[in-house]
Write a protein that holds these residues in place. Sequence first.
Motif, PDB file in Angstrom:
ATOM      1  N   SER A 169       0.832  -1.215   0.000  1.00 38.42           N
ATOM      2  CA  SER A 169       0.000   0.000   0.000  1.00 38.42           C
ATOM      3  C   SER A 169       0.863   1.262   0.000  1.00 38.42           C
ATOM      4  O   SER A 169       0.546   2.261  -0.667  1.00 38.42           O
ATOM      5  CB  SER A 169      -0.920   0.007   1.224  1.00 38.42           C
ATOM      6  N   ALA A 170       1.977   1.204   0.751  1.00 39.00           N
ATOM      7  CA  ALA A 170       2.888   2.353   0.774  1.00 39.00           C
ATOM      8  C   ALA A 170       3.500   2.599  -0.600  1.00 39.00           C
ATOM      9  O   ALA A 170       3.705   3.748  -1.027  1.00 39.00           O
ATOM     10  CB  ALA A 170       3.974   2.135   1.813  1.00 39.00           C
ATOM     11  N   LYS A 171       3.828   1.492  -1.301  1.00 34.95           N
ATOM     12  CA  LYS A 171       4.367   1.631  -2.663  1.00 34.95           C
ATOM     13  C   LYS A 171       3.343   2.261  -3.610  1.00 34.95           C
ATOM     14  O   LYS A 171       3.681   3.093  -4.447  1.00 34.95           O
ATOM     15  CB  LYS A 171       4.801   0.269  -3.198  1.00 34.95           C
ATOM     16  N   ASP A 172       2.056   1.856  -3.447  1.00 34.16           N
ATOM     17  CA  ASP A 172       1.009   2.446  -4.296  1.00 34.16           C
ATOM     18  C   ASP A 172       0.859   3.937  -4.023  1.00 34.16           C
ATOM     19  O   ASP A 172       0.668   4.740  -4.954  1.00 34.16           O
ATOM     20  CB  ASP A 172      -0.321   1.731  -4.048  1.00 34.16           C
ATOM     21  N   ARG A 173       0.934   4.315  -2.727  1.00 32.79           N
ATOM     22  CA  ARG A 173       0.819   5.738  -2.399  1.00 32.79           C
ATOM     23  C   ARG A 173       1.978   6.536  -2.982  1.00 32.79           C
ATOM     24  O   ARG A 173       1.804   7.667  -3.454  1.00 32.79           O
ATOM     25  CB  ARG A 173       0.751   5.911  -0.866  1.00 32.79           C
ATOM     26  N   LEU A 174       3.196   5.977  -2.974  1.00 28.93           N
ATOM     27  CA  LEU A 174       4.353   6.654  -3.546  1.00 28.93           C
ATOM     28  C   LEU A 174       4.200   6.801  -5.060  1.00 28.93           C
ATOM     29  O   LEU A 174       4.505   7.862  -5.629  1.00 28.93           O
ATOM     30  CB  LEU A 174       5.639   5.889  -3.214  1.00 28.93           C
ATOM     31  N   ALA A 175       3.704   5.777  -5.731  1.00 31.75           N
ATOM     32  CA  ALA A 175       3.512   5.847  -7.183  1.00 31.75           C
ATOM     33  C   ALA A 175       2.496   6.931  -7.534  1.00 31.75           C
ATOM     34  O   ALA A 175       2.667   7.697  -8.498  1.00 31.75           O
ATOM     35  CB  ALA A 175       3.054   4.493  -7.719  1.00 31.75           C
ATOM     36  N   ALA A 176       1.407   7.008  -6.732  1.00 30.23           N
ATOM     37  CA  ALA A 176       0.396   8.038  -6.975  1.00 30.23           C
ATOM     38  C   ALA A 176       0.972   9.429  -6.744  1.00 30.23           C
ATOM     39  O   ALA A 176       0.685  10.379  -7.491  1.00 30.23           O
ATOM     40  CB  ALA A 176      -0.804   7.795  -6.075  1.00 30.23           C
ATOM     41  N   ALA A 177       1.815   9.555  -5.695  1.00 30.37           N
ATOM     42  CA  ALA A 177       2.439  10.849  -5.414  1.00 30.37           C
ATOM     43  C   ALA A 177       3.391  11.240  -6.531  1.00 30.37           C
ATOM     44  O   ALA A 177       3.471  12.431  -6.918  1.00 30.37           O
ATOM     45  CB  ALA A 177       3.164  10.795  -4.084  1.00 30.37           C
ATOM     46  N   ASP A 178       4.143  10.264  -7.067  1.00 34.29           N
ATOM     47  CA  ASP A 178       5.039  10.546  -8.203  1.00 34.29           C
ATOM     48  C   ASP A 178       4.256  11.036  -9.430  1.00 34.29           C
ATOM     49  O   ASP A 178       4.648  11.988 -10.121  1.00 34.29           O
ATOM     50  CB  ASP A 178       5.838   9.287  -8.577  1.00 34.29           C
ATOM     51  N   GLN A 179       3.115  10.379  -9.677  1.00 32.61           N
ATOM     52  CA  GLN A 179       2.295  10.758 -10.831  1.00 32.61           C
ATOM     53  C   GLN A 179       1.723  12.158 -10.654  1.00 32.61           C
ATOM     54  O   GLN A 179       1.694  12.952 -11.592  1.00 32.61           O
ATOM     55  CB  GLN A 179       1.169   9.748 -11.033  1.00 32.61           C
ATOM     56  N   SER A 180       1.273  12.453  -9.447  1.00 34.79           N
ATOM     57  CA  SER A 180       0.718  13.782  -9.180  1.00 34.79           C
ATOM     58  C   SER A 180       1.780  14.864  -9.332  1.00 34.79           C
ATOM     59  O   SER A 180       1.524  15.954  -9.893  1.00 34.79           O
ATOM     60  CB  SER A 180       0.130  13.816  -7.768  1.00 34.79           C
ATOM     61  N   LEU A 181       3.007  14.581  -8.852  1.00 40.93           N
ATOM     62  CA  LEU A 181       4.101  15.534  -8.969  1.00 40.93           C
ATOM     63  C   LEU A 181       4.452  15.765 -10.437  1.00 40.93           C
ATOM     64  O   LEU A 181       4.642  16.912 -10.885  1.00 40.93           O
ATOM     65  CB  LEU A 181       5.319  15.019  -8.203  1.00 40.93           C
ATOM     66  N   ALA A 182       4.538  14.693 -11.218  1.00 38.10           N
ATOM     67  CA  ALA A 182       4.870  14.830 -12.637  1.00 38.10           C
ATOM     68  C   ALA A 182       3.810  15.624 -13.382  1.00 38.10           C
ATOM     69  O   ALA A 182       4.111  16.446 -14.245  1.00 38.10           O
ATOM     70  CB  ALA A 182       5.045  13.441 -13.257  1.00 38.10           C
ATOM     71  N   SER A 183       2.550  15.372 -13.044  1.00 37.99           N
ATOM     72  CA  SER A 183       1.456  16.096 -13.694  1.00 37.99           C
ATOM     73  C   SER A 183       1.507  17.590 -13.385  1.00 37.99           C
ATOM     74  O   SER A 183       1.301  18.440 -14.266  1.00 37.99           O
ATOM     75  CB  SER A 183       0.114  15.516 -13.244  1.00 37.99           C
ATOM     76  N   THR A 184       1.801  17.905 -12.122  1.00 42.57           N
ATOM     77  CA  THR A 184       1.887  19.317 -11.736  1.00 42.57           C
ATOM     78  C   THR A 184       3.064  20.003 -12.423  1.00 42.57           C
ATOM     79  O   THR A 184       2.954  21.157 -12.875  1.00 42.57           O
ATOM     80  CB  THR A 184       2.029  19.428 -10.213  1.00 42.57           C
TER      81      THR A 184
END
Length: 412
Positions: A169-184
Amino acid sequence: MVTKSKSRNTRWIWLATAIALLLIFYGVHMLTRTKVPIRVAEAERGELRSTTSTNGKVEPQVNFEAHAPFPGVVKALYVHEGEKVKAGQLLLELDDSDARAHVAAALATLRAAQSGYSDTLAGGTQEERLSLNSDLAKAQMDRDQAARSLATLEKLQLTGAASANEVSSAKDRLAAADQSLASTQQRKTNRYSSGDVGRSKSTLEEAQAGYAAALDSLNQAHVHAPFDGTVYALPVSRTEYVQQGDRLLQMADLEKMQVRGYFDEPEIGKLKVGQPITIAWDARPSEIWHGSVSRVPSTIITYGTRNVGEVLVTLTDADGNLLPATNVRITVTTANESDALYIPREALHTEAGQDYVFRVDKGILHRVIVIPGNINLTQVEIRSGLKQGDVVALSSTNGQPLGNRTPVTPVQ
């Protein structure tokens, strides 16, 4: 008997003399009657000048016309018709209050377009850029927090304090955070597409053109002389209301004039650039202007009921008295031979495409084929067939036709 015989002989002598005189008189009379009385001329050498004339219209070489840029009132006139003016001199003003309002509105539109284009290139307005920076900082913070949480759980998993599901679950949260950062980050660096930039640029260019047009209209409300010259037409008066496009004034340098001539189609072949011309104007019959052909016709046009070619004539001695749009008479010198052999034009005959004259030799006409050259109203150049001093027949004085071998007698 002797006396009677002598008297008879005398009578016969007188009778014979009378008959002889009658025969002589009759013979002379018959001989004279058969000779056709004619007018004659000699072939001479000298100057032969050929010209052709037509009508034309005077126009300035450089003409300036001011037209109303918008509907309005003539506010002020600073010149009068016929006045000489200097380059840059103020000639006329229109009421420009509306024009100034249009310039202000166009300037506001231009500034808005400039700001929009700058914002597009920079990635948005300042407020939008601050908001994006805030979103980017938050996304970076969330990503860092997710990474630290994952690292902690992975250490706990080694001691059995964290389960595999918690790590996943922690890995999934990190992947989502990476995607959000890249999008921004993408939103900040490439917010607008090339199409958006192009549309913003077009809006700016349109606003620039609108502002330039508004300024031009305002400037045209104040008419200045573009060069030294004379105001030769001023069809408006102060306080007059004019429509857009109405002519306000015309001016030109009246010492730099040209004439547009209209030559009939058969005359065009005689015209060449550089031929000398003279100009006559009925309004000033004692004056003659001079110049030369500067442009020959390139096509045939219909001018009233005539088929003509337009010829442009440049004047060399325009003095300000020859006014624009006046109708003048143009005379072009098409040939000027200094030592031509010529005869009167009426002596030349043409039959079946062959030119000939009747040369007078010992009281008899001889038909002689000739080659004519330049022709003017009264004379024709003879290039072959005659020599200087030859006598040619012009016409009979009694209306009888002329022909080869006809006996003639020259008369004054």
